[in-house]
Structure formats: C-alpha cells, structure tokens
Enzyme design. Structure first.
Site, mmCIF file in Angstrom:
data_model
loop_
_atom_site.group_PDB
_atom_site.id
_atom_site.type_symbol
_atom_site.label_atom_id
_atom_site.label_comp_id
_atom_site.label_asym_id
_atom_site.label_seq_id
_atom_site.Cartn_x
_atom_site.Cartn_y
_atom_site.Cartn_z
ATOM 1 N N GLU A 71 15.120 1.864 18.898
ATOM 2 C CA GLU A 71 14.518 3.180 19.180
ATOM 3 C C GLU A 71 14.180 3.324 20.660
ATOM 4 O OE1 GLU A 71 11.223 3.424 16.454
ATOM 5 O OE2 GLU A 71 12.530 3.098 14.749
ATOM 6 N N HIS A 110 11.083 8.517 13.967
ATOM 7 C CA HIS A 110 9.944 7.636 13.640
ATOM 8 C C HIS A 110 8.631 8.437 13.577
ATOM 9 C CE1 HIS A 110 8.416 3.208 13.903
ATOM 10 N NE2 HIS A 110 7.642 3.939 13.125
ATOM 11 N N ARG A 116 11.173 -0.447 9.111
ATOM 12 C CA ARG A 116 11.512 -0.735 10.499
ATOM 13 C C ARG A 116 13.036 -0.792 10.578
ATOM 14 N NH1 ARG A 116 7.209 0.640 11.653
ATOM 15 N NH2 ARG A 116 5.501 -0.511 12.656
ATOM 16 N N ARG A 152 0.828 -1.215 0.000
ATOM 17 C CA ARG A 152 0.000 0.000 0.000
ATOM 18 C C ARG A 152 0.862 1.265 0.000
ATOM 19 N NH1 ARG A 152 -3.109 -3.397 4.133
ATOM 20 N NH2 ARG A 152 -1.039 -3.260 5.039
ATOM 21 N N ILE A 153 1.813 1.339 0.954
ATOM 22 C CA ILE A 153 2.609 2.567 1.068
ATOM 23 C C ILE A 153 3.622 2.650 -0.074
ATOM 24 C CG2 ILE A 153 4.126 3.942 2.551
ATOM 25 C CD1 ILE A 153 2.863 2.478 4.969
ATOM 26 N N ARG A 191 8.726 -10.217 -2.395
ATOM 27 C CA ARG A 191 8.816 -11.660 -2.634
ATOM 28 C C ARG A 191 7.971 -12.092 -3.827
ATOM 29 N NH1 ARG A 191 7.322 -13.060 3.382
ATOM 30 N NH2 ARG A 191 5.802 -11.510 2.688
#
Ligand code: NDP
Length: 320
Positions: A261, A279, A232, A154-155, A175
C-alpha cells in the site's frame, strides 16, 4: 520534569491536544523525519504514539534508550518489532474493540458490493449508460452462499453476526477452535475453501499468516468463489490472486488491503470483477476519533503509573 513523547505518523489533532503540560510532544510524520529527529531528543523520549503502519523496526527503536511504551493506533500491530520491544521491556498497546463494529460493517458492505456489483453499477449510471439499457443482472448474489471466515476473533465474530442476520451460513478457520462457538470449525483451510464459495479474511498480518490465501486455497474455492480481504495485504498471495481472477479460477474479489500500500497492481485496477478500497475498514470520523483517544489514554495511564488499557498479549506489562 516533563515526560517526552514522540508522535510518529500523520499528525492527529485529537492526539496532539490530548496531553497536559506535563508532557513535551515531538513529532515525526514519516521515516525521513524520524531519522532527522535530533539524538538529544530521541534519548529523552519515553513513549511513542504511532498513527501509521510504517514499520518501526529495531534499527529505528534503538535510537530511544529510555522508551517504555509504544501506543499504536489500530488493532493490527505487525508493523511494530515485538521481539525488540520484549527484549527491551517496552510495552506495546493497540486499539482493539473500538473499531470492531465499524470494520465489520465495512466487510459486509464490501462483500455485498462485490457480489452485486454496486460500484460498477454506479459507474454505469454516471456514464449515462442507463439511458441506453438496463444494467445487466449480477452473476453474484449473497443468496445461496456459504461464507468461510478466515479468522474468528473480535471482528470475525462481528461479521459472522451480520451474516447470521442476512441468513447466510458461516463456518470458520483459525489455529484454535473457539470455545463454545456453534459455527462449524475447520482446522484445514483448504478443506474449508472446498466446502464454501466465499472467503472472508480477517486475521492479523505478520509471518504466521503470510500468503495464507495461496493458489491452492483459491483453486479449492472454485469458479463461484469470492474472496474478501479486510485483514492485511500480506495474508493473500497477490500474484496468485490476480492469476485466479484472470483465469476464472474464482469469480470475484473485494479488497480493502494490499501487499504494497498504497500501490495497487495495475492488473487489479484494470479488472472489472474486483472492488478495491483504499484501506478504509475503520476510517470514519467517529471510529478514528475513538482510536485516537485510546492511543492517548494508553499513554496517559502508563505515565500516571497505572496499567495500560489495551496492551497486546506479546509484550508483558512490566512495572516501570
Ligand atoms: P483478534 O486477535 O480478535 O482475531 C484474530 C483472529 O485471527 C483469531 O481468530 C485468530 O485465531 C486468527 N488467526 C491469527 N493467526 C492466524 C493464523 N496464522 N492462521 C489462521 N488464523 C489466525 O483480532 P481482530 O478481530 O480484532 O482483528 C483482526 C485483524 O483485522 C487485525 O489484526 C488487522 O490485521 C485486521 N484489521 C483490518 C482493518 C482494516 O482497516 N482493513 C481494521 C482493523 C483490523 P487463532 O489465534 O486461533 O489462530
């Protein structure tokens, strides 16, 4: 009979105010207060709303024998023990879609800021250096670049649309080739890194992507290379990245996420060819409100006997 819910993580007014009197809310802001939650409360809890990325593993979840649903905030859910959830027929929901465009905006902004050195240039003005001479020309530019997307969900697709508008060619790796997608696909990440000069990382975290961006990928990206990570911290081998930036193996990096983080390695903080964000991919008032509301709506739907709105694929939605 009221339904007991636990809100785990930083307190959010929109979530706390989102439930009617038929719910009884309990709160644990962090691991320590979760451990201190009285056993008789934990035993009654049927739903957890999560507003942090602090891991919820089997050891913590085992305290909630009546748990039916975990509604977590954010689209990534690698902090939730899905194996435990599946085994105990607990539904997990996340908050996809409502943050897609915001995170894509952040990603493109971070890419341009990294290439054109906006943050460094801002510091230059603030220290009064402009009065002495003009800011040096940026070595990086979005012009003549080719971006390799690592992750085209989506992003990723929302970022690719923005790159189209900026007339930047895009290729992608994940993948599985995306059906009907016209951007060239690479099954092999190293081969893609060799063919592009910019990597935009936007995959989930977790075991399957751990240290996907390693020394070999950075070497293949090469001396004009720019790495942007909005996925991430776990997806990038951070020591290998630091080494690659230090040695000129790649040119620069823009990072919104880190391995540990909120601790950012001193080496990165001292480098002038990186842009570091805390973040904040989705962190605007409007988008965070939409995410909070979706946490509430998932829990409410479930306890009204309806299907949750946005369940993750790994946990089937069992009937109660
Ligand atoms: P989607 O599930 O829609 O897309 C994930 C993409 O990653 C897919 O293209 C998927 O393709 C690919 N992918 C998954 N596993 C791998 C793998 N092992 N190797 C290569 N590619 C892989 O998720 P979204 O686009 O909605 O969100 C993506 C991630 O962005 C989130 O999980 C989260 O980690 C991060 N994020 C960060 C934010 C921030 O604040 N910085 C905010 C929001 C999200 P395939 O399955 O075919 O491999």
């Amino acid at each position: 009979q009221k339904t007991d819910l636990l809100l785990f993580g930083p307190r959010k007014r929109l979530i706390e105010n989102g439930f009617s009197d038929s719910f009884r809310l309990h709160s644990a802001v962090d691991d320590t207060s979760l451990a201190q939650l009285p056993a008789e409360v934990a035993e009654r809890v049927r739903g957890i709303g999560v507003t942090s990325l602090v891991p919820l593993r089997a050891a913590q979840l085992a305290r909630f024998p009546r748990l039916e649903i975990i509604a977590t905030f954010g689209v990534g859910y690698d902090h939730i023990d899905l194996g435990y959830a599946r085994e105990h027929r607990i539904v997990v929901t996340n908050t996809p879609d409502v943050l897609t465009e915001e995170v894509a905006d952040t990603a493109l902004g971070l890419l341009i800021a990294t290439l054109r050195e906006f943050i460094q240039a801002d510091r230059y003005v603030r220290c009064g250096l402009w009065q002495t001479q003009n800011y040096p020309l940026s070595v990086g530019s979005l012009r003549d670049r080719k971006v390799g997307m690592v992750g085209m969900g989506r992003i990723g697709q929302a970022i690719a649309r923005r790159l189209d508008a900026s007339r930047v060619p895009v290729v992608y790796h994940c993948r599985n080739r995306v059906a009907g997608m016209l951007y060239p696909y690479y099954a092999d990440l190293v081969a893609m890194a060799r063919d592009v000069d910019t990597l935009m990382v936007i995959t989930p975290g977790g075991a399957s992507t751990a240290k996907l961006i390693n020394a070999e990928v950075l070497q293949a990206l090469g001396p004009r290379g720019v790495l942007i990570n909005v996925a991430r911290g776990s997806v990038v081998d951070e020591p290998a990245l630091i080494q690659a930036l230090r040695s000129g193996t790649i040119l620069a990096a823009g990072l919104d996420v880190f391995a540990d983080e909120p601790n950012v390695p001193e080496e990165l903080r001292a480098m002038s060819n990186v842009v570091l964000l805390p973040h904040i991919g989705s962190a605007s008032v409007v988008t965070r409100n939409a995410m909070d509301q979706l946490v509430v709506d998932n829990l409410k739907a479930w306890f009204a006997g309806k299907p949750p709105l946005t369940p993750v694929v790994e946990t089937p939605v069992w009937s109660r």
